[in-house]
Write an enzyme that holds these catalytic residues in place. Structure first.
Site, mmCIF file in Angstrom:
data_model
loop_
_atom_site.group_PDB
_atom_site.id
_atom_site.type_symbol
_atom_site.label_atom_id
_atom_site.label_comp_id
_atom_site.label_asym_id
_atom_site.label_seq_id
_atom_site.Cartn_x
_atom_site.Cartn_y
_atom_site.Cartn_z
ATOM 1 N N GLU A 9 -16.161 23.254 -22.208
ATOM 2 C CA GLU A 9 -14.877 22.874 -21.539
ATOM 3 C C GLU A 9 -13.774 23.333 -22.738
ATOM 4 O O GLU A 9 -12.727 24.095 -22.322
ATOM 5 C CB GLU A 9 -14.612 21.819 -20.799
ATOM 6 C CG GLU A 9 -15.578 21.378 -19.785
ATOM 7 C CD GLU A 9 -16.044 20.042 -19.479
ATOM 8 O OE1 GLU A 9 -15.274 18.887 -19.973
ATOM 9 O OE2 GLU A 9 -16.662 19.934 -18.450
ATOM 10 N N GLY A 55 -21.975 19.151 -14.676
ATOM 11 C CA GLY A 55 -21.224 18.832 -13.537
ATOM 12 C C GLY A 55 -21.348 19.405 -12.258
ATOM 13 O O GLY A 55 -20.805 19.517 -11.128
ATOM 14 N N ASN A 87 -20.347 11.354 -22.659
ATOM 15 C CA ASN A 87 -18.896 12.046 -22.671
ATOM 16 C C ASN A 87 -18.199 11.864 -21.581
ATOM 17 O O ASN A 87 -18.282 12.251 -20.539
ATOM 18 C CB ASN A 87 -19.596 13.638 -22.945
ATOM 19 C CG ASN A 87 -17.854 14.448 -23.041
ATOM 20 O OD1 ASN A 87 -16.871 13.998 -23.074
ATOM 21 N ND2 ASN A 87 -18.057 15.717 -22.829
ATOM 22 N N SER A 134 -25.754 17.570 -16.143
ATOM 23 C CA SER A 134 -26.321 16.706 -14.865
ATOM 24 C C SER A 134 -27.276 16.032 -15.430
ATOM 25 O O SER A 134 -28.340 15.907 -14.375
ATOM 26 C CB SER A 134 -26.489 17.951 -14.028
ATOM 27 O OG SER A 134 -25.348 18.371 -13.286
ATOM 28 N N GLU A 165 -26.172 22.627 -23.835
ATOM 29 C CA GLU A 165 -25.671 22.500 -22.447
ATOM 30 C C GLU A 165 -25.356 23.737 -21.794
ATOM 31 O O GLU A 165 -24.488 24.457 -21.905
ATOM 32 C CB GLU A 165 -24.288 21.722 -22.465
ATOM 33 C CG GLU A 165 -24.425 20.239 -23.452
ATOM 34 C CD GLU A 165 -23.421 19.547 -23.121
ATOM 35 O OE1 GLU A 165 -23.519 18.202 -22.464
ATOM 36 O OE2 GLU A 165 -22.153 19.760 -23.032
ATOM 37 N N LYS A 196 -15.158 12.620 -21.279
ATOM 38 C CA LYS A 196 -14.123 13.624 -20.945
ATOM 39 C C LYS A 196 -12.592 12.896 -20.701
ATOM 40 O O LYS A 196 -12.379 11.906 -21.389
ATOM 41 C CB LYS A 196 -14.468 14.516 -19.696
ATOM 42 C CG LYS A 196 -15.905 14.791 -19.924
ATOM 43 C CD LYS A 196 -16.290 15.976 -18.822
ATOM 44 C CE LYS A 196 -17.780 16.410 -19.307
ATOM 45 N NZ LYS A 196 -18.209 17.561 -18.267
ATOM 46 N N HIS A 234 -17.228 21.715 -27.207
ATOM 47 C CA HIS A 234 -17.729 21.565 -25.827
ATOM 48 C C HIS A 234 -17.385 22.800 -25.075
ATOM 49 O O HIS A 234 -16.404 23.301 -25.074
ATOM 50 C CB HIS A 234 -17.233 20.175 -25.392
ATOM 51 C CG HIS A 234 -17.756 19.799 -24.120
ATOM 52 N ND1 HIS A 234 -17.305 20.582 -22.750
ATOM 53 C CD2 HIS A 234 -18.711 18.958 -23.646
ATOM 54 C CE1 HIS A 234 -18.195 19.939 -21.776
ATOM 55 N NE2 HIS A 234 -19.087 19.090 -22.129
HETATM 56 P P1 PGA Z 1 -22.464 16.377 -16.790
HETATM 57 O O1 PGA Z 1 -21.421 16.795 -17.873
HETATM 58 O O2 PGA Z 1 -23.445 15.393 -17.134
HETATM 59 O O3 PGA Z 1 -21.341 15.719 -15.874
HETATM 60 O O4 PGA Z 1 -22.878 17.590 -16.368
HETATM 61 C C1 PGA Z 1 -22.214 16.930 -19.306
HETATM 62 C C2 PGA Z 1 -21.164 17.505 -20.473
HETATM 63 O O5 PGA Z 1 -20.279 18.116 -20.061
HETATM 64 O O6 PGA Z 1 -21.553 17.017 -21.652
#
Ligand code: PGA
Length: 256
Positions: free
Chosen positions: A101, A177, A13, A217, A171, A15, A99
């Site tokens: 976010e 992140g 992903n 992560s 997640e 983003k 997601h």
């Molecule tokens: P990350 O993000 O691997 O940077 O933690 C995962 C995601 O948001 O799908």
């Protein structure tokens, strides 16, 4: 993972990262690193502006392209929105939906997730549906309650055939992140809960065929431990999917 029932899937992903030029560069670098991969499916979710070009350059590598979101209407006066049909037209096979976010910063709800899944299916897309609890919810012992609510609301009124075009991504928000990955055991516990809940929503047999990805992560050095868990069928990778080398290292989690 149980590869005899579920083919592993590694999805990146991106983003709000990468121009069209950077997208081309990524796939040029990725090509020799994933040449001949067939133990898992590979998917990349670039931003909308790069979907068309990504689908052209990723096809020869066997990498599927996904959108990061969509709107449930087919067309109309919805300034700024992009429909499932348009995403298909840009060469995508998948869309991420719900997601964290989107849930945290753009008011995504379980109801809108449900409408988006139906729109994705209506256009022939597979839906990568994200669920996961906040840190405060985990600390309050509410993880299962939150997952239960997100699954019941997000997947409401779907039929058994619909579930063949659903991929769940667990997640935990506190792991996204932050560099703080869930341990394989913590992730497995949540994945097992998700699969048992899916079994109640559809049927235990159908739930065995749904892939449940872990996200938060994921890096080259923690993917093998996660993939060794029986209910973890792949990963949704943010930061580490931006470099071809680290994405390929995650794809090649078995070592080559
Ligand atoms: P990350 O993000 O691997 O940077 O933690 C995962 C995601 O948001 O799908």
């Amino acid at each position: 993972m149980n590869p005899s029932i579920r083919k592993p899937l590694i999805a990146g992903n991106w983003k709000m990262y990468k121009t069209i030029g950077e997208t081309e560069e990524f796939f040029t670098q990725l090509e020799p690193l994933v040449n001949g991969v067939n133990h898992c499916e590979m998917v990349i979710a670039p931003p909308f502006t790069a979907l068309r070009r990504a689908s052209e350059v990723a096809a020869p590598l066997g990498v599927g392209i996904s959108a990061q979101d969509l709107y449930w209407e087919t067309e109309g006066a919805w300034t700024g929105e992009v429909s499932a049909k348009m995403i298909c037209d840009a060469g995508c096979r998948y869309s991420i939906i719900g997601h964290s976010e989107r849930r945290q910063f753009f008011s995504e709800s379980d109801r809108s997730v449900n409408r988006k899944i139906k729109a994705a299916h209506g256009a022939g897309l597979e839906a990568i549906v994200c669920v996961g609890e906040l840190l405060a919810e985990r600390e309050a012992g509410q993880t299962e309650k939150v997952l239960e609510k997100q699954l019941t609301g997000g997947l409401a009124a779907l039929t058994e055939p619909d579930f063949s075009r659903i991929i769940i991504a667990y997640e935990p928000v506190w792991a996204i992140g932050t560099g703080r990955t869930a341990t394989p055991e913590i992730a497995q516990e949540a994945h097992r809960f998700i699969r048992s809940r899916l079994g109640q929503l559809i049927s235990p047999g159908a739930a065995e065929r749904v892939r449940v990805l872990y996200g938060g992560s994921v890096k080259p050095d923690n993917i093998a431990g996660l993939m060794a868990q029986p209910d973890i069928d792949g990963a949704l990778v943010g930061g580490a999917s931006l470099q071809a080398k680290s994405f390929a290292a995650i794809v090649n989690f078995q070592g080559r």
